[in-house]
Design a protein around this motif. Structure first.
Motif: not given
Lengths: 358, 358, 358, 358
Positions: B155-172
């Motif tokens: 959900v975060e890398l190098g201090g850069n978070p995802i946008d929860p609204a853009a959550f797409d399980d298939g993208e993982i």
């Protein structure tokens, strides 16, 4: 492997319900010959006691501890030490409403799902009263690790943080919040008063530092010092988050910023130029101060009606009328210290067992 | 009580050094009759494998697992299951500099302080290679809990978070970062590339959700489900923080905001209107999704010289020339899933043992 | 708490079936810095090997051990030591009859009752082949307790006892029976030859003495040295009785006859004038030689048809045609030594952990 | 892994010294919902009580048990059950002589060697008083295994055996010796009277049969049912030998004589035609009656002076003047039953945990 025991060599088992006649702990594996009496334990319980200020729950418990075994001539014998604390002030009638409905955020529903029924009185075993037994056991642990100093204090309450620059160790014991920042303590007084009057509750963050932990304590992998601390602290009622050293902040640093450079120090030991690690690397203590932090959620016994279901599966509202704690985080500080002491005592014996030495 | 074992009824012991001939795990207590073969385990190892993208360490390991015992006719026998993975690509010469000096942030100094010496090659046992054994063991655990689905992602890398609204399980599974947000994945590609080229490293935050966990699993107090998860996850290399549900954010909510109201649901089970608790109350699963989050610090093997001391106690600089991981968090996702599976399998058997039922 | 592990601080887990590809042990908690290589372990396995004389089972296994982890530069690292022994000579066809019927005295029926099915080949996990893993682990244990000498030998075979007056320690390794009485060894040769030709089997009694055990090892009550020895030895296949010191004979003595008087000895230590206790009092070693004795029943794989039932519940006869052991007691001596070593190593670390010192 | 705890899932920890204020047990892992009150436990303590006949020690203890936790509404809650028994009759002055010298056969010297000092009063923790706590815990265990009946009785006292043909179950509770043979009981009365008057002591052999143990309980290898029984029984004060089924006699049988043939029985279960195995094969219960036997040495507190050394290392004589037990074996029968119950309760939960089912 008891499910209500903790520790591997220095092991304690707690027992007792909030509204039973007593609660206690059996501490096993304590080395023999250590000085121990009730007067070594009672002060730690007094720090923790409910009813000591208007900011905590209004239940009046003297929490007087008795040592029933394991001590002879003022010293530990190496055999199990049984500690008992009798419950005095139990008001079962305050909890009459909860027998029939589940309090959200409490373990009521989960307990029923597991066991089929529960002792609903005052939270049964999940109540914070059980922590009195832990604090007593923690006092015994301290006798095992005289080389270590352990200090816990709140760094945040109700979302309001202290000012690290204003940190004053002496302030911690001068206010009811274990707060090292006098100005913050004054702000918190208002926050908690408001919460109590509104029948609401707030959370807190407690930090604990253990100094004097010798490099080497801790076993790699599964009995890692940080793993054991995490397990012990997460077992405290209301804890929802744990950090070691920089914790989640470390996830936002680069490798260079997060490193703890070393230079030669006194006595052949290194001097660390930073402590992002919180005193633990690879599960083993480095000799730096061990720094942990826990997040406590707000109490779930609140006076605002909350939508829930009853034991019959039907919709219901629930509202706790009795005594409640507007901020469990306040009294968590002595409990955090106790759990850290218990883990470190166990780790000391484990290290000595596998590697030898004093 | 082995110091390199985890679990109480469903228990696994791992062994093996990064640069030894092999590593493995012995899984004990697995119920008999469950279908199991190498093909049930290998895919999970392949997910985890180093060298599968330019974003992870450049070591090439096929990580082929063999089942040496505990299975007959394609089904578990109930006896210990021995899993072995042979190490193929070991470049000892990359680590020649570290034999003489301590890498800050690694366990080098701590190991020496504990044991008097260490296997310096590639991090010895504290290396992330050991997680291959855990992932293999985790695959066996999944066979025990078919009713549960476990999913981990960054959900975060190098201090850069995802946008929860853009959550797409298939993208993982479509990007190398186990990231559920395609736009974030693109940003992270840049961050990691830059770190790798600069010889630096960054941290990450991994979230894991387990759905289908029946209400009732977990024992109150010390074998609490959240305690066990905390312990298991903290034992993963580089983890510095753990959260359950809202975690540290819960410390900033009021009691009313943090409550998870219930209303009658289907089949006599409650429907929860929120999940601040992260699926666990009082140490017992509530039936809500179990949500945990871990913070991983940046890798300590970096190419920038860092001030340290040598084994002789003198000042030294250290700079790792060999292969290194610019973000260990990336490959931590499958490991987090494995640890969650291992804890849940153990909790299922514990619950069944004490309370009965299937 | 693994169900296939033994020991608390010095702990080993064994794995592997009789007819699987390999078997092994993971030894955890071994102190670091001890010299260890395959050549320290192999001799003990060679002592135990099947097929070394016509008096034992005819299976040919080289029992070559490999150390896969936990050793670096010829010394233990303190991390788990994985030992593996590959199975070479597996004749599954000899056991075809047993898939369908239960061999009385074997665990066949009990296994099915527990698990619903079993790996019938060669006894699966209850086979004596598993003891190879124990003997290997026992060799590692010896490295932990160099101050102790352990010696096991048969004192009775097929109901025929040795003459204690003829006890010659050097004779033990000169005959195939680990017998300290040459005349008895000659008698036993006849007994076993007859049993083998008749397709029958006989039992034996093994005695084991550990000298040099320091007074103080052992924890009172449940980790009592004699309790741990009893548990470890009873876990050896075919063991049906355990004695410490005088054992059942003590039940026939008076208090005065059974006492072990003391007088002042050298170095401030007492000199004991008798050893009815077998070196253990109140669960703690006294400094006297530790003496244990185990009774092994006759092998159940016999060539005489025995009335039994089949998996279908119907009456059946069963007769094992394949290789069988006319006296498992013969090869039990090295296994008894290994188990005693494993218990003593664990007790040493436990004592050191709780009380300190070297 | 506590050193004073026993059991893995159904676990108890005992505490308390002979001359301390109280002793007790914490029973953990008990399934919830079982009916339990003091009246379920007290009768078992009364059976065991000292001072109930002139044949046992003259100390007068009511041994009244209190349940302090773990029960609500007359049923177990699944949380730890704390049991406490207060010591009433403590005569410290009877033991004044032993503070300065070591009683041979007692753990005095061994305790000092381990701990550096000991609570010399009345045997401290190694005293048989601790068995009261075990008997209380055993009563809780019985509630877990209602399908099993457990019966212990003496088969030999002072070297004088019963006549198996005269076995009368009803006789066991009609004499002070738990003896199933009235004629033997009369002979034993004389033996014990003589021993008591002479200030001497004698040993005994206790047999215990558990019927109704379902086939399948017990885990192969290290948590073997016979291993656990051996460990539990050897931990009883004064036990020096353990047998399962035929025990040492099995070592003198041939394979054909020692086999337990099977034929089809009722309900698809086998009917066994013999029980040499004592109900356990390969560590797992077969469904046959479980038969164990323990040998108890004569009490070491005797009135005849015995040569020993003092704490100062000098020669001394010792003679216990106070109350003593002419035959500890007599009161061991209820303790043996309790330990068997505790092991079987644990095994039931372990089996259920790994394999499932009720």
């Amino acid at each position: 492997m008891s499910l209500n025991s903790f520790g591997r060599l220095f092991r304690f088992t707690t027992w007792g319900e909030s509204h039973g006649p007593a609660l206690g702990a059996v501490v096993d594996g304590c080395p023999p010959g250590l000085p121990l009496s009730e007067s070594d334990i009672q002060p730690w319980l007094d720090k923790r006691r409910p009813g000591t200020s208007r900011f905590t729950t209004q239940r009046q418990e003297p929490d007087t501890v008795r040592i029933l075994s394991g001590v002879f001539g003022g010293r530990t014998t190496g055999t199990p030490i049984s500690l008992m604390i009798e419950n005095v002030d139990q008001r079962s009638k305050d909890y009459s409403e909860v027998a029939l409905a589940y309090r959200p955020g409490h373990a009521d529903y989960a307990y029923d799902a597991k066991y089929g029924f529960r002792d609903y009185r005052g939270g049964g075993r999940s109540s914070a009263r059980e922590t009195a037994a832990r604090v007593a056991a923690g006092a015994v642990a301290r006798a095992v690790i005289p080389e270590v100093s352990i200090r816990a204090y709140l760094v945040e309450l109700g979302g309001n943080p202290i000012d690290p620059a204003a940190f004053d160790d002496g302030e911690i014991d001068r206010n009811p919040f274990f707060c090292p920042d006098a100005a913050a303590a004054a702000r918190w007084e208002v926050i908690v008063d408001n919460a109590r009057k509104a029948g609401s509750s707030v959370g807190a963050v407690v930090e604990c530092v253990a100094t004097g932990v010798p490099a080497g304590w801790g076993a790699p992998l599964y009995a890692k010092l940080d793993s054991e601390l995490a397990s012990a602290l997460m077992s405290i009622n209301a804890v929802k988050g744990i950090e070691i050293g920089d914790g989640f902040a470390a996830a936002r640093l680069t490798g260079e910023s997060n490193a703890d450079p070393m230079r030669p120090g006194a006595n052949g030991k290194p001097e660390f130029l930073a402590n992002h690690a919180g005193g633990i690397a690879g599960g083993i203590a480095t000799g730096q101060p061990v720094v942990v932090r826990v997040a406590l959620k707000p109490t779930s016994s609140i006076l605002t009606p909350v939508e829930t279901i009853g034991r019959d599966g039907q919709a219901a509202d629930i509202r706790t009328k009795g005594r409640h704690d507007p901020c469990v985080g306040i009294r968590a500080a002595p409990v955090v210290e106790a759990m850290v002491a218990l883990v470190l005592a166990d780790q000391k014996l484990l290290h000595r067992g596998q590697v030898g030495g004093a």
